[in-house]
Motif scaffolding. Structure first.
Motif, PDB file in Angstrom:
ATOM      1  N   ILE A 220      -7.603  -1.200   9.098  1.00 47.52           N
ATOM      2  CA  ILE A 220      -6.164  -1.080   9.347  1.00 47.52           C
ATOM      3  C   ILE A 220      -5.369  -1.923   8.351  1.00 47.52           C
ATOM      4  CG2 ILE A 220      -4.335  -1.477  11.027  1.00 47.52           C
ATOM      5  CD1 ILE A 220      -6.371  -0.928  13.218  1.00 47.52           C
ATOM      6  N   ILE A 221      -5.843  -3.143   8.108  1.00 44.12           N
ATOM      7  CA  ILE A 221      -5.163  -4.022   7.143  1.00 44.12           C
ATOM      8  C   ILE A 221      -5.200  -3.403   5.753  1.00 44.12           C
ATOM      9  CG2 ILE A 221      -5.264  -6.271   6.012  1.00 44.12           C
ATOM     10  CD1 ILE A 221      -6.332  -7.428   8.613  1.00 44.12           C
ATOM     11  N   PHE A 222      -6.342  -2.859   5.374  1.00 47.55           N
ATOM     12  CA  PHE A 222      -6.478  -2.234   4.049  1.00 47.55           C
ATOM     13  C   PHE A 222      -5.534  -1.042   3.911  1.00 47.55           C
ATOM     14  CE2 PHE A 222      -8.491   0.808   1.157  1.00 47.55           C
ATOM     15  CZ  PHE A 222      -8.641   0.025   0.031  1.00 47.55           C
ATOM     16  N   ILE A 223      -5.454  -0.206   4.927  1.00 52.14           N
ATOM     17  CA  ILE A 223      -4.562   0.958   4.870  1.00 52.14           C
ATOM     18  C   ILE A 223      -3.102   0.521   4.753  1.00 52.14           C
ATOM     19  CG2 ILE A 223      -3.694   2.923   6.196  1.00 52.14           C
ATOM     20  CD1 ILE A 223      -6.510   3.260   7.339  1.00 52.14           C
ATOM     21  N   ILE A 224      -2.709  -0.492   5.528  1.00 51.76           N
ATOM     22  CA  ILE A 224      -1.329  -0.983   5.478  1.00 51.76           C
ATOM     23  C   ILE A 224      -1.001  -1.531   4.092  1.00 51.76           C
ATOM     24  CG2 ILE A 224       0.252  -2.736   6.387  1.00 51.76           C
ATOM     25  CD1 ILE A 224      -1.109  -2.420   9.093  1.00 51.76           C
ATOM     26  N   VAL A 225      -1.939  -2.290   3.514  1.00 56.10           N
ATOM     27  CA  VAL A 225      -1.712  -2.839   2.172  1.00 56.10           C
ATOM     28  C   VAL A 225      -1.572  -1.721   1.149  1.00 56.10           C
ATOM     29  CG1 VAL A 225      -2.758  -4.208   0.331  1.00 56.10           C
ATOM     30  CG2 VAL A 225      -2.829  -5.035   2.683  1.00 56.10           C
ATOM     31  N   CYS A 226      -2.419  -0.715   1.237  1.00 59.98           N
ATOM     32  CA  CYS A 226      -2.340   0.422   0.306  1.00 59.98           C
ATOM     33  C   CYS A 226      -0.990   1.133   0.411  1.00 59.98           C
ATOM     34  CB  CYS A 226      -3.467   1.410   0.587  1.00 59.98           C
ATOM     35  SG  CYS A 226      -5.100   0.835   0.091  1.00 59.98           S
ATOM     36  N   LEU A 227      -0.536   1.380   1.627  1.00 59.42           N
ATOM     37  CA  LEU A 227       0.731   2.074   1.825  1.00 59.42           C
ATOM     38  C   LEU A 227       1.908   1.235   1.337  1.00 59.42           C
ATOM     39  CD1 LEU A 227       0.138   3.692   5.342  1.00 59.42           C
ATOM     40  CD2 LEU A 227      -0.052   4.768   3.091  1.00 59.42           C
ATOM     41  N   LEU A 228       1.863  -0.077   1.571  1.00 60.33           N
ATOM     42  CA  LEU A 228       2.941  -0.946   1.112  1.00 60.33           C
ATOM     43  C   LEU A 228       2.999  -0.999  -0.414  1.00 60.33           C
ATOM     44  CD1 LEU A 228       2.728  -3.938   3.640  1.00 60.33           C
ATOM     45  CD2 LEU A 228       4.454  -2.129   3.544  1.00 60.33           C
ATOM     46  N   LEU A 229       1.847  -1.131  -1.057  1.00 59.47           N
ATOM     47  CA  LEU A 229       1.817  -1.153  -2.516  1.00 59.47           C
ATOM     48  C   LEU A 229       2.256   0.186  -3.105  1.00 59.47           C
ATOM     49  CD1 LEU A 229      -1.528  -3.094  -3.148  1.00 59.47           C
ATOM     50  CD2 LEU A 229       0.804  -3.944  -3.412  1.00 59.47           C
ATOM     51  N   THR A 230       1.874   1.273  -2.453  1.00 57.98           N
ATOM     52  CA  THR A 230       2.311   2.596  -2.922  1.00 57.98           C
ATOM     53  C   THR A 230       3.813   2.761  -2.777  1.00 57.98           C
ATOM     54  OG1 THR A 230       0.173   3.519  -2.267  1.00 57.98           O
ATOM     55  CG2 THR A 230       1.953   5.072  -2.667  1.00 57.98           C
ATOM     56  N   ALA A 231       4.363   2.298  -1.660  1.00 52.49           N
ATOM     57  CA  ALA A 231       5.807   2.376  -1.450  1.00 52.49           C
ATOM     58  C   ALA A 231       6.554   1.537  -2.487  1.00 52.49           C
ATOM     59  CB  ALA A 231       6.156   1.929  -0.043  1.00 52.49           C
ATOM     60  N   ALA A 232       6.052   0.346  -2.768  1.00 56.23           N
ATOM     61  CA  ALA A 232       6.688  -0.505  -3.776  1.00 56.23           C
ATOM     62  C   ALA A 232       6.627   0.145  -5.158  1.00 56.23           C
ATOM     63  CB  ALA A 232       6.007  -1.871  -3.803  1.00 56.23           C
ATOM     64  N   THR A 233       5.510   0.787  -5.463  1.00 56.80           N
ATOM     65  CA  THR A 233       5.393   1.482  -6.744  1.00 56.80           C
ATOM     66  C   THR A 233       6.355   2.655  -6.822  1.00 56.80           C
ATOM     67  OG1 THR A 233       3.044   0.885  -6.801  1.00 56.80           O
ATOM     68  CG2 THR A 233       3.780   2.599  -8.309  1.00 56.80           C
ATOM     69  N   ALA A 234       6.479   3.405  -5.732  1.00 54.29           N
ATOM     70  CA  ALA A 234       7.391   4.546  -5.715  1.00 54.29           C
ATOM     71  C   ALA A 234       8.843   4.104  -5.905  1.00 54.29           C
ATOM     72  CB  ALA A 234       7.239   5.307  -4.404  1.00 54.29           C
ATOM     73  N   VAL A 235       9.211   2.993  -5.290  1.00 52.10           N
ATOM     74  CA  VAL A 235      10.568   2.465  -5.470  1.00 52.10           C
ATOM     75  C   VAL A 235      10.787   2.050  -6.921  1.00 52.10           C
ATOM     76  CG1 VAL A 235      12.155   0.600  -4.833  1.00 52.10           C
ATOM     77  CG2 VAL A 235      10.801   1.746  -3.072  1.00 52.10           C
ATOM     78  N   GLY A 236       9.775   1.423  -7.519  1.00 58.90           N
ATOM     79  CA  GLY A 236       9.883   1.045  -8.921  1.00 58.90           C
ATOM     80  C   GLY A 236      10.042   2.237  -9.837  1.00 58.90           C
TER      81      GLY A 236
END
Length: 289
Positions: A220-236
């Motif tokens: 669960i922690i790994f999935i949350i980290v992946c989604l957060l990093l992906t969201a940050a990349t998409a915003v960038g």
């Protein structure tokens, strides 16, 4: 935390989905450079890409990078003329980025085929669509199986004296014959496998898995980290400006763009960080014994 390969298949699939989405749907040169470098490093450290693979992918990169400026002549910055056709800086830059996208995706897909084994694919899609799960599992299996069968057929043809590499025409005919036998063998084996699975009642009821994969806190922690990093990349990506035609117009190192690039770099090496952490932890445990 477990090793990356030991995480739940759902977590592994979400990771590769996040990486591939950013890689394949962004023409940001900074992100594509990061995607290419991290995928090559991951392929080397995980052992999923051997020297021959690197050479083939390097050739693919060169061909893909050269084709775009040869056939696309848009852009205002002319570098030189080839047969009275302009080779532009914009087309060259776009070709390099497209080649980086292609090769980075190929590296990640190769990792995916090595990490998500057939039983994990069946676990992911078996309950949703048993037929799709069987198709994907057979496809992943045939990636390596076709190479093994090609070697067996080639060796048998050579033993029978039907395979001659000394003459170009005979070599082409021999490889065509091997390819024909390989396709026939594969199709026949696929039909037999499908009929065998159907006769055993595959897909007629709720499917159970041989391996039981449970979702743990680490997954669960790994999935949350992946989604957060992906969201940050998409915003960038959204906040940065990337235009190739008619002239290069890029603003990549904005605060959001830099943050997105850093997030994507971290996402690209996240499995390596997890495996390195577990390797260090294992060595510490051994040192205490």
């Amino acid at each position: 935390m477990k090793r990356f390969e030991q995480l739940n298949p759902l977590a592994v699939a979400i990771y590769y989905l996040c990486v591939l989405i950013i890689t394949m749907f962004s023409m940001n040169p900074l992100l594509l450079g990061i995607a290419l470098v991290t995928s090559v490093i991951s392929g080397i450290l995980t052992g999923t890409a051997k020297l021959r693979t690197h050479l083939i992918f390097a050739l693919v990169f060169l061909v893909a990078a050269v084709l775009n400026p040869l056939f696309v002549h848009k852009g205002v910055t002319v570098l030189f003329y080839l047969n009275d056709r302009p080779i532009t800086l914009e087309a060259t830059a776009y070709g390099l980025c497209a080649a980086a996208m292609l090769v980075a995706a190929l590296y990640r897909l190769r990792e995916l085929s090595k990490t998500l084994t057939s039983d994990k694919v069946l676990y992911l899609f078996g309950r949703i669509s048993p037929k799709l799960a069987l198709l994907l599992s057979m496809t992943i299996r045939y990636v390596s199986l076709l190479h093994i069968r090609w070697r067996k057929i080639s060796d048998s043809q050579r033993a029978l004296g039907l395979y001659d590499d000394g003459n170009l025409i005979d070599a082409v005919r021999g490889r065509a014959r091997v390819l024909s036998i390989l396709i026939t063998w594969t199709l026949e084996n696929g039909i037999i496998t499908a009929e065998s699975m159907e006769s055993r009642g595959y897909g007629s009821g709720r499917r159970t898995s041989y391996a039981v994969y449970r979702v743990h806190t680490a997954d669960i922690i790994f999935i949350i980290v992946c989604l957060l990093l992906t969201a940050a990349t998409a915003v960038g990506v959204w906040q940065s400006q990337t235009a190739y035609y008619p002239a290069l117009d890029m603003d990549l190192l904005t605060p959001w763009g830099s943050a997105g690039a850093a997030a994507f770099a971290l996402l690209g090496v996240l499995p390596l960080i997890i495996n390195a952490k577990e390797a260090i932890r294992w060595r510490l445990l051994l040192s205490k014994t």
